[in-house]
Motif scaffolding. Sequence first.
Motif, mmCIF file in Angstrom:
data_model
loop_
_atom_site.group_PDB
_atom_site.id
_atom_site.type_symbol
_atom_site.label_atom_id
_atom_site.label_comp_id
_atom_site.label_asym_id
_atom_site.label_seq_id
_atom_site.Cartn_x
_atom_site.Cartn_y
_atom_site.Cartn_z
ATOM 1 N N THR A 48 0.857 -1.186 0.000
ATOM 2 C CA THR A 48 0.000 0.000 0.000
ATOM 3 C C THR A 48 0.889 1.231 0.000
ATOM 4 O O THR A 48 1.966 1.220 0.582
ATOM 5 C CB THR A 48 -0.933 0.055 1.230
ATOM 6 N N SER A 49 0.459 2.270 -0.683
ATOM 7 C CA SER A 49 1.229 3.514 -0.718
ATOM 8 C C SER A 49 0.307 4.637 -1.188
ATOM 9 O O SER A 49 -0.921 4.499 -1.089
ATOM 10 C CB SER A 49 2.426 3.360 -1.650
ATOM 11 N N THR A 50 0.900 5.716 -1.693
ATOM 12 C CA THR A 50 0.091 6.815 -2.224
ATOM 13 C C THR A 50 0.623 7.213 -3.597
ATOM 14 O O THR A 50 1.781 6.955 -3.924
ATOM 15 C CB THR A 50 0.126 8.058 -1.313
ATOM 16 N N VAL A 51 -0.230 7.849 -4.391
ATOM 17 C CA VAL A 51 0.155 8.364 -5.705
ATOM 18 C C VAL A 51 -0.309 9.814 -5.785
ATOM 19 O O VAL A 51 -1.404 10.159 -5.322
ATOM 20 C CB VAL A 51 -0.487 7.521 -6.834
ATOM 21 N N LYS A 52 0.532 10.646 -6.371
ATOM 22 C CA LYS A 52 0.216 12.072 -6.458
ATOM 23 C C LYS A 52 -0.975 12.327 -7.381
ATOM 24 O O LYS A 52 -1.107 11.692 -8.425
ATOM 25 C CB LYS A 52 1.442 12.837 -6.971
ATOM 26 N N VAL A 53 -1.856 13.230 -6.949
ATOM 27 C CA VAL A 53 -2.965 13.664 -7.805
ATOM 28 C C VAL A 53 -2.525 14.970 -8.461
ATOM 29 O O VAL A 53 -2.340 15.981 -7.788
ATOM 30 C CB VAL A 53 -4.261 13.863 -6.981
ATOM 31 N N SER A 54 -2.309 14.921 -9.812
ATOM 32 C CA SER A 54 -1.607 16.018 -10.484
ATOM 33 C C SER A 54 -2.414 17.308 -10.548
ATOM 34 O O SER A 54 -1.852 18.395 -10.538
ATOM 35 C CB SER A 54 -1.208 15.579 -11.892
ATOM 36 N N ASN A 55 -3.736 17.199 -10.611
ATOM 37 C CA ASN A 55 -4.536 18.424 -10.778
ATOM 38 C C ASN A 55 -5.210 18.899 -9.493
ATOM 39 O O ASN A 55 -6.178 19.639 -9.533
ATOM 40 C CB ASN A 55 -5.581 18.225 -11.886
ATOM 41 N N ARG A 56 -4.722 18.453 -8.356
ATOM 42 C CA ARG A 56 -5.213 18.962 -7.069
ATOM 43 C C ARG A 56 -3.986 19.354 -6.235
ATOM 44 O O ARG A 56 -3.023 18.611 -6.182
ATOM 45 C CB ARG A 56 -6.005 17.902 -6.299
ATOM 46 N N LYS A 57 -4.109 20.491 -5.564
ATOM 47 C CA LYS A 57 -2.981 20.989 -4.782
ATOM 48 C C LYS A 57 -2.694 20.059 -3.592
ATOM 49 O O LYS A 57 -3.591 19.708 -2.840
ATOM 50 C CB LYS A 57 -3.322 22.400 -4.278
ATOM 51 N N ASP A 58 -1.431 19.661 -3.439
ATOM 52 C CA ASP A 58 -0.978 18.863 -2.289
ATOM 53 C C ASP A 58 -1.893 17.674 -1.989
ATOM 54 O O ASP A 58 -2.230 17.417 -0.837
ATOM 55 C CB ASP A 58 -0.890 19.728 -1.017
ATOM 56 N N THR A 59 -2.333 16.972 -3.016
ATOM 57 C CA THR A 59 -3.246 15.855 -2.774
ATOM 58 C C THR A 59 -2.637 14.540 -3.248
ATOM 59 O O THR A 59 -2.058 14.466 -4.329
ATOM 60 C CB THR A 59 -4.600 16.098 -3.483
ATOM 61 N N TYR A 60 -2.757 13.531 -2.433
ATOM 62 C CA TYR A 60 -2.308 12.193 -2.754
ATOM 63 C C TYR A 60 -3.488 11.246 -2.608
ATOM 64 O O TYR A 60 -4.339 11.442 -1.743
ATOM 65 C CB TYR A 60 -1.174 11.764 -1.811
ATOM 66 N N VAL A 61 -3.525 10.228 -3.436
ATOM 67 C CA VAL A 61 -4.579 9.227 -3.307
ATOM 68 C C VAL A 61 -3.925 7.939 -2.806
ATOM 69 O O VAL A 61 -2.843 7.559 -3.275
ATOM 70 C CB VAL A 61 -5.339 9.022 -4.641
ATOM 71 N N SER A 62 -4.562 7.301 -1.823
ATOM 72 C CA SER A 62 -4.014 6.050 -1.312
ATOM 73 C C SER A 62 -4.292 4.933 -2.315
ATOM 74 O O SER A 62 -5.327 4.916 -2.983
ATOM 75 C CB SER A 62 -4.604 5.735 0.059
ATOM 76 N N VAL A 63 -3.328 4.013 -2.432
ATOM 77 C CA VAL A 63 -3.432 2.930 -3.419
ATOM 78 C C VAL A 63 -3.001 1.607 -2.790
ATOM 79 O O VAL A 63 -2.368 1.587 -1.736
ATOM 80 C CB VAL A 63 -2.544 3.197 -4.657
ATOM 81 N N LYS A 64 -3.363 0.514 -3.473
ATOM 82 C CA LYS A 64 -2.861 -0.801 -3.048
ATOM 83 C C LYS A 64 -2.697 -1.697 -4.263
ATOM 84 O O LYS A 64 -3.207 -1.386 -5.350
ATOM 85 C CB LYS A 64 -3.818 -1.435 -2.040
ATOM 86 N N THR A 65 -1.961 -2.781 -4.081
ATOM 87 C CA THR A 65 -1.889 -3.790 -5.126
ATOM 88 C C THR A 65 -3.204 -4.566 -5.092
ATOM 89 O O THR A 65 -3.746 -4.816 -4.013
ATOM 90 C CB THR A 65 -0.706 -4.746 -4.882
ATOM 91 N N SER A 66 -3.706 -4.950 -6.264
ATOM 92 C CA SER A 66 -5.007 -5.623 -6.293
ATOM 93 C C SER A 66 -4.937 -7.006 -5.647
ATOM 94 O O SER A 66 -5.950 -7.550 -5.226
ATOM 95 C CB SER A 66 -5.517 -5.721 -7.729
ATOM 96 N N SER A 67 -3.734 -7.603 -5.593
ATOM 97 C CA SER A 67 -3.519 -8.782 -4.742
ATOM 98 C C SER A 67 -2.039 -8.767 -4.367
ATOM 99 O O SER A 67 -1.309 -7.868 -4.772
ATOM 100 C CB SER A 67 -3.930 -10.069 -5.452
ATOM 101 N N SER A 68 -1.605 -9.756 -3.591
ATOM 102 C CA SER A 68 -0.230 -9.686 -3.088
ATOM 103 C C SER A 68 0.780 -9.936 -4.214
ATOM 104 O O SER A 68 0.501 -10.622 -5.194
ATOM 105 C CB SER A 68 -0.037 -10.661 -1.933
#
Lengths: 114, 420
Positions: A48-68
């Motif tokens: 699990t980690s985060t990815v930058k949201v390019s068109n929002r100021k200082d915003t990251y979206v949390s992400v995960k692998t769909s399986s291990s």
Amino acid sequence: MENEFICIVCPKGCRIKVDNEGNISGYTCLRGLNYVQEELTCPKRMLTSTVKVSNRKDTYVSVKTSSSIPKDLLLKVMEELKKASVEAPVKMHQVLLKNIFDTNVDIIATKEIK
Amino acid sequence: MNRAVDLVIIGGGSAGLSAAKSAYENGLKDILIIERSSELGGILNQCIHNGFGLHKFKEELTGPEYAYKYISFIKENNIPYLLDTLVYSISPKNKEITYSNSEEGYTTLKYKALIFAAGCNERTQGQIMTPGERPNGVFTAGLAQRYLNIDGYLVGKNVYILGSGDIGLIMARRMKLEGANVIGVSEIMPYSNGLNRNIVQCLNDFNIPLRLHNTVTKIHGKNQLEGITISDVDDDLNPIKGSEEFIKCDTLLLSIGLYPFNAMLKNSGAKVNLETKGAYVDQNLETSLDSIFSCGNVLHVHDLVDYVSLESEIAGKNAAKLVLEGRKIYDKVILTSHNENMSYLLPNEIKVYDSVENILFSFRVKKPISKAEILFKDENGNIIEKFNKVDLLPSEMVQLNVSDLPLNDINSLKVEVRAL
């Protein structure tokens, strides 16, 4: 040599033993058995980690692998996630990176960004 | 401005959301959730790791996904909520609270029932009085987690962690994955305070050493953290001379425990449980204040959000019942107590109605017990209920749902945990 594993599938943390002949004991559900079998052959982890949201100021979206994914790929996938960005709006479970390192596993959002 | 609602819920995190859902499902529709920050979900939003929901939803979710399930329910059913809104006071006598936000200004709100679900705080450096300087670079683990996962800001490159609580372990892995050098973790107790699975997947997987019976004995650095001294401790937890080791680092994370953020309820006159630092409650999770309920981490600190939800459903259901059906008359009150192997027990009292449903008991043990029996005794020491449990740990709260206790026949209840 007897090997003991602490199961990481759920917070219960069962202690699962593997003896010389490869007999597995101490698991309390099938997921625990699968975990140890995998741990003996090809250990895998969810990432699990985060990815930058390019068109929002200082915003990251949390992400995960769909399986291990194989444990030794964790840091390599992290490098890809640091380079990646996504445009809002982001839907829950939207696929952000497909089939990462040919693992058949996707990187998906775990949050909505409006 | 003046408003009125049937049920006001203070806190829009996992406890508040679960309580709201439960109250709604039990027929109460006039609900208002008040949340201090700018989105619902509370601390789940920064807990981007997975492992939530296995008990409650039988699937493994990340924190934001777990919150999403509840937030979706709230939005689909148009349950009202206020964001960026701060509650100032609770007046139990007038059954009203005051709050403010930028749209309504300063507002007085009348309630029929109130659920206090304000969560918990992290213990800070001041509470353990670490010796040495007070430079930049010392953070509570949850604060560093917020900076990284919400704001995208890694607080340091060479990190040491004091305390083996779960947030510290999760942050050890998270910062390692983000490229930081995580040097190690010190835990003053002889056992870890985090879940076993987190020791395995957060420390062992990345070869991060865990030093037990070890603590930080000095912080170095005038303006910016330059390093720390760690020392082993003896059985009385006093540092052992000669065991000091200097560790160069720019960041020290503290994962040294959480405590209920209960000050507002306490200041409103609620009786406090001195062992949990949360409110004193009955089996319906009603506090000593009329129609005010408490649940989640503001009541006592939980390890698993699933248990926060299960507990908060009880508060939500009973708040709904109180508003919709009025107060029922009870025959007597049974006080509960526990033995020396436990650090606390909830509920503090049981009100005996003609029909008593299941009672959820929550407690923690003081030290690890591999095989234990849990005995429920009446005032004469007679055993009225008994359970066996294995691998009890201080870091893992025990919750027991008990039905059919002979409440009419007893006047007090003592729960005892004994090692077998």
